[in-house]
Design a protein around this motif. Structure first.
Motif, PDB file in Angstrom:
ATOM      1  N   GLU A 175       0.325 -43.916  47.181  1.00 15.08           N
ATOM      2  CA  GLU A 175       1.362 -42.785  46.817  1.00 15.08           C
ATOM      3  C   GLU A 175       1.400 -42.142  46.341  1.00 15.08           C
ATOM      4  OE1 GLU A 175       5.090 -44.814  45.820  1.00 15.08           O
ATOM      5  OE2 GLU A 175       5.307 -45.844  46.894  1.00 15.08           O
ATOM      6  N   TYR A 178      -0.481 -39.124  47.619  1.00 15.83           N
ATOM      7  CA  TYR A 178      -0.202 -38.564  48.312  1.00 15.83           C
ATOM      8  C   TYR A 178       0.944 -37.158  47.326  1.00 15.83           C
ATOM      9  CZ  TYR A 178       3.794 -37.283  51.491  1.00 15.83           C
ATOM     10  OH  TYR A 178       4.949 -36.512  52.472  1.00 15.83           O
ATOM     11  N   ALA A 179       0.918 -37.666  46.306  1.00 15.87           N
ATOM     12  CA  ALA A 179       1.550 -36.905  45.491  1.00 15.87           C
ATOM     13  C   ALA A 179       0.537 -35.803  44.325  1.00 15.87           C
ATOM     14  CB  ALA A 179       2.683 -37.427  43.954  1.00 15.87           C
ATOM     15  N   LYS A 181      -2.105 -34.601  46.777  1.00 11.65           N
ATOM     16  CA  LYS A 181      -2.108 -33.302  47.683  1.00 11.65           C
ATOM     17  C   LYS A 181      -0.735 -32.820  47.836  1.00 11.65           C
ATOM     18  CE  LYS A 181      -3.158 -33.837  52.343  1.00 11.65           C
ATOM     19  NZ  LYS A 181      -2.492 -34.521  54.272  1.00 11.65           N
ATOM     20  N   LYS A 182       0.078 -33.110  47.702  1.00 10.65           N
ATOM     21  CA  LYS A 182       1.094 -32.450  48.059  1.00 10.65           C
ATOM     22  C   LYS A 182       1.383 -31.329  46.876  1.00 10.65           C
ATOM     23  CE  LYS A 182       3.284 -33.408  51.551  1.00 10.65           C
ATOM     24  NZ  LYS A 182       3.388 -32.576  53.156  1.00 10.65           N
ATOM     25  N   MET A 183       0.820 -31.644  45.693  1.00 12.12           N
ATOM     26  CA  MET A 183       0.749 -30.785  44.558  1.00 12.12           C
ATOM     27  C   MET A 183      -0.309 -29.742  44.830  1.00 12.12           C
ATOM     28  SD  MET A 183       1.561 -32.839  40.335  1.00 12.12           S
ATOM     29  CE  MET A 183       0.123 -34.142  41.391  1.00 12.12           C
ATOM     30  N   GLU A 184      -1.114 -30.359  45.429  1.00 12.86           N
ATOM     31  CA  GLU A 184      -2.794 -29.395  45.509  1.00 12.86           C
ATOM     32  C   GLU A 184      -1.912 -28.221  46.393  1.00 12.86           C
ATOM     33  OE1 GLU A 184      -6.105 -29.256  44.427  1.00 12.86           O
ATOM     34  OE2 GLU A 184      -5.529 -29.985  42.523  1.00 12.86           O
ATOM     35  N   GLU A 185      -1.496 -28.573  47.490  1.00 12.07           N
ATOM     36  CA  GLU A 185      -1.029 -27.734  48.396  1.00 12.07           C
ATOM     37  C   GLU A 185       0.224 -26.751  48.531  1.00 12.07           C
ATOM     38  OE1 GLU A 185       1.153 -30.011  51.505  1.00 12.07           O
ATOM     39  OE2 GLU A 185      -0.967 -31.157  51.877  1.00 12.07           O
ATOM     40  N   ILE A 186       1.066 -27.093  47.028  1.00 10.77           N
ATOM     41  CA  ILE A 186       1.419 -26.216  46.518  1.00 10.77           C
ATOM     42  C   ILE A 186       0.859 -25.075  45.548  1.00 10.77           C
ATOM     43  CG2 ILE A 186       3.432 -25.737  44.767  1.00 10.77           C
ATOM     44  CD1 ILE A 186       4.582 -28.482  45.118  1.00 10.77           C
TER      45      ILE A 186
END
Length: 189
Positions: A175, A178-179, A181-186
């Protein structure tokens, strides 16, 4: 066992012991105590409610209030419906009347909790270091996870220590990845 209101994990032993201690209370007295806690009235009133029971000491009163607050907060945080909370509590051995009262309280306070979360939001601080170590003496099958973070506004470094069941470590790591990775995408947007 796995319980929805415990993030699909085991119920902590302190909470289980406190819930079982409250099981000795008559249903009307338990409801009165629960309403007192839900209405956030002063804790001195808890001692008055429990004065003629075997839970009349200051420590027992504090434990009673803490487990009721914790149970309701956990139900909200884990999106656990009142029906599911009642089922989980019945499996844990909580009397039916007590489980029903907690389920009703969870359902009736859910909207206020969600409104509070939506209006106040949350801030994720920058994590600077994470490491694990053996859990404190007396814990079973768990580790201590230490997370160091920089507070965004104050610039202070915070240290948070969590005691985590060993069976949940792999899920937590997935988790967190995953979090991240999402922060990097943002950040890229």
């Amino acid at each position: 066992m796995k319980f929805k209101f415990c993030s699909d994990g085991d119920c902590p032993l302190w909470a289980l012991a406190a819930l079982h201690a409250l099981s000795s209370l008559p249903a009307p007295l338990f409801r009165n105590l629960l309403h007192h806690v839900v209405d956030e009235q002063p804790d001195d009133g808890i001692m008055e409610i429990l004065k003629d029971t075997n839970l009349s000491s200051r420590e027992e009163c504090a434990r009673a209030a803490a487990v009721l607050r914790w149970t309701l907060r956990q139900a909200h945080r884990c999106s656990c419906s009142g029906v599911q909370l009642a089922r989980d509590l019945l499996v844990l051995g909580v009397p039916r009347a007590h489980a029903a009262a907690l389920a009703e309280a969870a359902d009736s306070t859910r909207d206020a909790y969600e409104t509070h979360v939506k209006s106040n939001g949350f801030m994720v601080n920058k994590v600077t270091d994470v490491f694990s170590s053996p859990a404190p003496q007396g814990t079973v099958d768990s580790i201590k996870l230490t997370i160091k973070s920089d507070e965004v506004f104050a610039g202070e470094q915070n240290t948070t220590e969590l005691i985590i069941d060993k069976t949940q470590i792999k899920d937590l790591l997935e988790e967190l990845k995953y979090a991240y990775k999402k922060m990097e995408e943002i950040d890229m947007e």
